[in-house]
Design a protein around this motif. Structure first.
Motif, mmCIF file in Angstrom:
data_model
loop_
_atom_site.group_PDB
_atom_site.id
_atom_site.type_symbol
_atom_site.label_atom_id
_atom_site.label_comp_id
_atom_site.label_asym_id
_atom_site.label_seq_id
_atom_site.Cartn_x
_atom_site.Cartn_y
_atom_site.Cartn_z
ATOM 1 N N MET A 1 -18.988 44.826 -66.837
ATOM 2 C CA MET A 1 -19.238 45.004 -68.269
ATOM 3 C C MET A 1 -18.503 43.973 -69.071
ATOM 4 O O MET A 1 -17.586 43.376 -68.622
ATOM 5 C CB MET A 1 -18.758 46.344 -68.763
ATOM 6 C CG MET A 1 -19.049 47.524 -68.014
ATOM 7 S SD MET A 1 -19.100 47.544 -66.438
ATOM 8 C CE MET A 1 -19.961 48.106 -65.391
ATOM 9 N N CYS A 2 -18.735 43.940 -70.189
ATOM 10 C CA CYS A 2 -18.139 43.000 -71.101
ATOM 11 C C CYS A 2 -16.806 42.430 -70.631
ATOM 12 O O CYS A 2 -15.798 43.131 -70.614
ATOM 13 C CB CYS A 2 -17.886 43.704 -72.413
ATOM 14 S SG CYS A 2 -18.906 43.065 -73.657
ATOM 15 N N PRO A 3 -16.808 41.181 -70.317
ATOM 16 C CA PRO A 3 -15.550 40.494 -70.023
ATOM 17 C C PRO A 3 -14.593 40.672 -71.191
ATOM 18 O O PRO A 3 -15.015 40.775 -72.332
ATOM 19 C CB PRO A 3 -15.949 39.018 -69.885
ATOM 20 C CG PRO A 3 -17.434 38.975 -69.899
ATOM 21 C CD PRO A 3 -17.964 40.327 -70.210
ATOM 22 N N ALA A 4 -13.353 40.648 -70.851
ATOM 23 C CA ALA A 4 -12.365 40.884 -71.899
ATOM 24 C C ALA A 4 -12.511 39.868 -73.027
ATOM 25 O O ALA A 4 -12.244 40.165 -74.181
ATOM 26 C CB ALA A 4 -10.967 40.802 -71.303
ATOM 27 N N SER A 5 -12.925 38.693 -72.640
ATOM 28 C CA SER A 5 -13.055 37.644 -73.647
ATOM 29 C C SER A 5 -14.502 37.480 -74.094
ATOM 30 O O SER A 5 -14.949 36.385 -74.372
ATOM 31 C CB SER A 5 -12.554 36.322 -73.074
ATOM 32 O OG SER A 5 -13.373 35.973 -71.964
ATOM 33 N N SER A 6 -15.159 38.540 -74.124
ATOM 34 C CA SER A 6 -16.575 38.463 -74.477
ATOM 35 C C SER A 6 -16.757 38.039 -75.921
ATOM 36 O O SER A 6 -15.972 38.403 -76.799
ATOM 37 C CB SER A 6 -17.232 39.815 -74.260
ATOM 38 O OG SER A 6 -18.559 39.753 -74.704
ATOM 39 N N SER A 7 -17.801 37.314 -76.128
ATOM 40 C CA SER A 7 -18.052 36.852 -77.490
ATOM 41 C C SER A 7 -18.931 37.828 -78.245
ATOM 42 O O SER A 7 -19.186 37.651 -79.425
ATOM 43 C CB SER A 7 -18.724 35.490 -77.461
ATOM 44 O OG SER A 7 -19.994 35.599 -76.877
ATOM 45 N N ARG A 8 -19.381 38.765 -77.557
ATOM 46 C CA ARG A 8 -20.232 39.710 -78.270
ATOM 47 C C ARG A 8 -19.938 41.143 -77.877
ATOM 48 O O ARG A 8 -19.375 41.405 -76.820
ATOM 49 C CB ARG A 8 -21.708 39.385 -78.044
ATOM 50 C CG ARG A 8 -22.149 39.515 -76.624
ATOM 51 C CD ARG A 8 -23.595 39.081 -76.464
ATOM 52 N NE ARG A 8 -24.371 40.006 -75.679
ATOM 53 C CZ ARG A 8 -25.649 39.822 -75.378
ATOM 54 N NH1 ARG A 8 -26.287 38.755 -75.817
ATOM 55 N NH2 ARG A 8 -26.302 40.696 -74.655
ATOM 56 N N TRP A 9 -20.354 41.983 -78.737
ATOM 57 C CA TRP A 9 -20.074 43.401 -78.588
ATOM 58 C C TRP A 9 -20.816 43.999 -77.397
ATOM 59 O O TRP A 9 -21.988 43.692 -77.177
ATOM 60 C CB TRP A 9 -20.489 44.108 -79.858
ATOM 61 C CG TRP A 9 -20.508 45.582 -79.782
ATOM 62 C CD1 TRP A 9 -19.459 46.408 -79.541
ATOM 63 C CD2 TRP A 9 -21.649 46.419 -79.993
ATOM 64 N NE1 TRP A 9 -19.873 47.711 -79.594
ATOM 65 C CE2 TRP A 9 -21.209 47.745 -79.873
ATOM 66 C CE3 TRP A 9 -22.988 46.165 -80.295
ATOM 67 C CZ2 TRP A 9 -22.068 48.826 -80.031
ATOM 68 C CZ3 TRP A 9 -23.846 47.232 -80.449
ATOM 69 C CH2 TRP A 9 -23.389 48.552 -80.313
#
Lengths: 200, 200
Positions: A1-9
């Motif tokens: 799931m969303c990488p910690a450094s994700s650029s999006r929600w």
DNA sequence: GCAAATTAATGATTTATTCAAG
DNA sequence: CTTGAATAAATCATTAATTTGC
């Protein structure tokens, strides 16, 4: 799931569930206030901003529509084909009779329960004294759809190719006073001025 | 859809698409000649009469106007609410840091160094050059979700229980005229007097 | 089984519209 | 005719699913 450094929600399951539920319940374009509420409460389940909520509804609404539209199109596909075939036959049937088919289709192709020319118009106008004389007189004439045959069209034998962007534009603009300068099939009928706005 | 024995016209997707496109391009009240053209060419896609075209434009125009009017009314209410909220924010900006994470997550998580607090839709699009638009637009555009942080939430410590079906319904349906039977914190900020549908 | 590669979903931006107010 | 206000459609971009080769 969303990488910690994700650029999006990345919505959490709870968030998603909630949003979907709201959507099901009719929420489509929540206003700022509603967005704030939603965001605030969904933030309990994870990182989320107002714009996420905003975008989510925008996208969901749009894609829901698209999906629905696709479905309908598919559902109608069969019937469409049938209709087209019918039309095809119809057209061919009358083709030999030259100009007749065109306006025949226009006013007579339907079940045409009505014997054509009475109706609705009178309703909207005659019954309402409110209307100014100008409008009344304007509508007192025959209804538009009762007009005579468009001569210009009678020679058009290539409907399949005729209907296209250009034609649309042409119709949009509204008819210039002059008639077909060139008797070619499609474009020539209407000198396309760039103005899209037709006079009201 | 339309049963074969339907008494009324059922536009095919192609017909609808075409009509809408013409509408978008400016056609509002096509004259008789135009109606004839349109009808003739749309008949390729299925059964249609001139009156169908006529009525379609009449109805579409009317309903479009109605829709817009409704929207504008809503927006008016919104603006008022937002103004009020802005004032509220300005007064209470630093009230408490306790549950800071709540709204912080809501609007401050991303880069979003935007100073918030600008009126939504104070949109200066077009002032920014094409390139770098991404960064620029972030600051240039204002959307509903750009509104101030929901301070009201800061004191809400019962999100777990607060967020439930009832709340969902509340947001969904739009606020009933009467105010919350239960004076929960979040609700106070938005004295949702608004029926989303304003008077005509 | 497991990653690289590819495809499908979907979040985020930009663009094109709409009507009507100025 | 131009502009305001607000999308909704179209598009871009990134994440998740999945397929595939080993």
């Amino acid at each position: 799931m969303c990488p910690a450094s994700s650029s999006r929600w990345c919505p959490t399951p709870e968030q998603l569930m909630t949003l979907r539920k709201m959507y099901r319940n009719g929420v489509r374009t929540p206003n700022a206030s509603q967005i704030q509420h939603i965001t605030a409460h969904l933030s309990f389940y994870g990182k989320i901003e107002g714009k996420n909520v905003f975008y989510w509804f925008q996208n969901h609404k749009t894609r829901d529509r698209q999906k629905l539209r696709g479905k309908l199109n598919k559902q109608l596909h069969l019937q469409l084909q049938q209709q087209q075939q019918l039309n095809y036959h119809h057209h061919h049937h009358h083709l030999s009779q030259t100009s007749h088919f065109l306006y025949d289709l226009g006013s007579g192709s339907g079940s045409t329960s009505i014997s054509t020319f009475q109706l609705p118009f009178y309703n909207s106008v005659g019954l309402f004294p409110k209307r100014g004389a100008r409008e009344a007189s304007k509508q007192a004439k025959n209804y538009p759809w009762k007009m005579g045959k468009p001569e210009a069209l009678k020679e058009n034998t290539m409907l399949t190719t005729f209907y296209n962007e250009d034609w649309t534009m042409m119709v949009d603009v509204g008819p210039p006073p002059c008639c077909c300068p060139k008797p070619l099939k499609t474009l020539e009928l209407f000198p396309i001025t760039d103005r899209l706005k037709a006079a009201e």
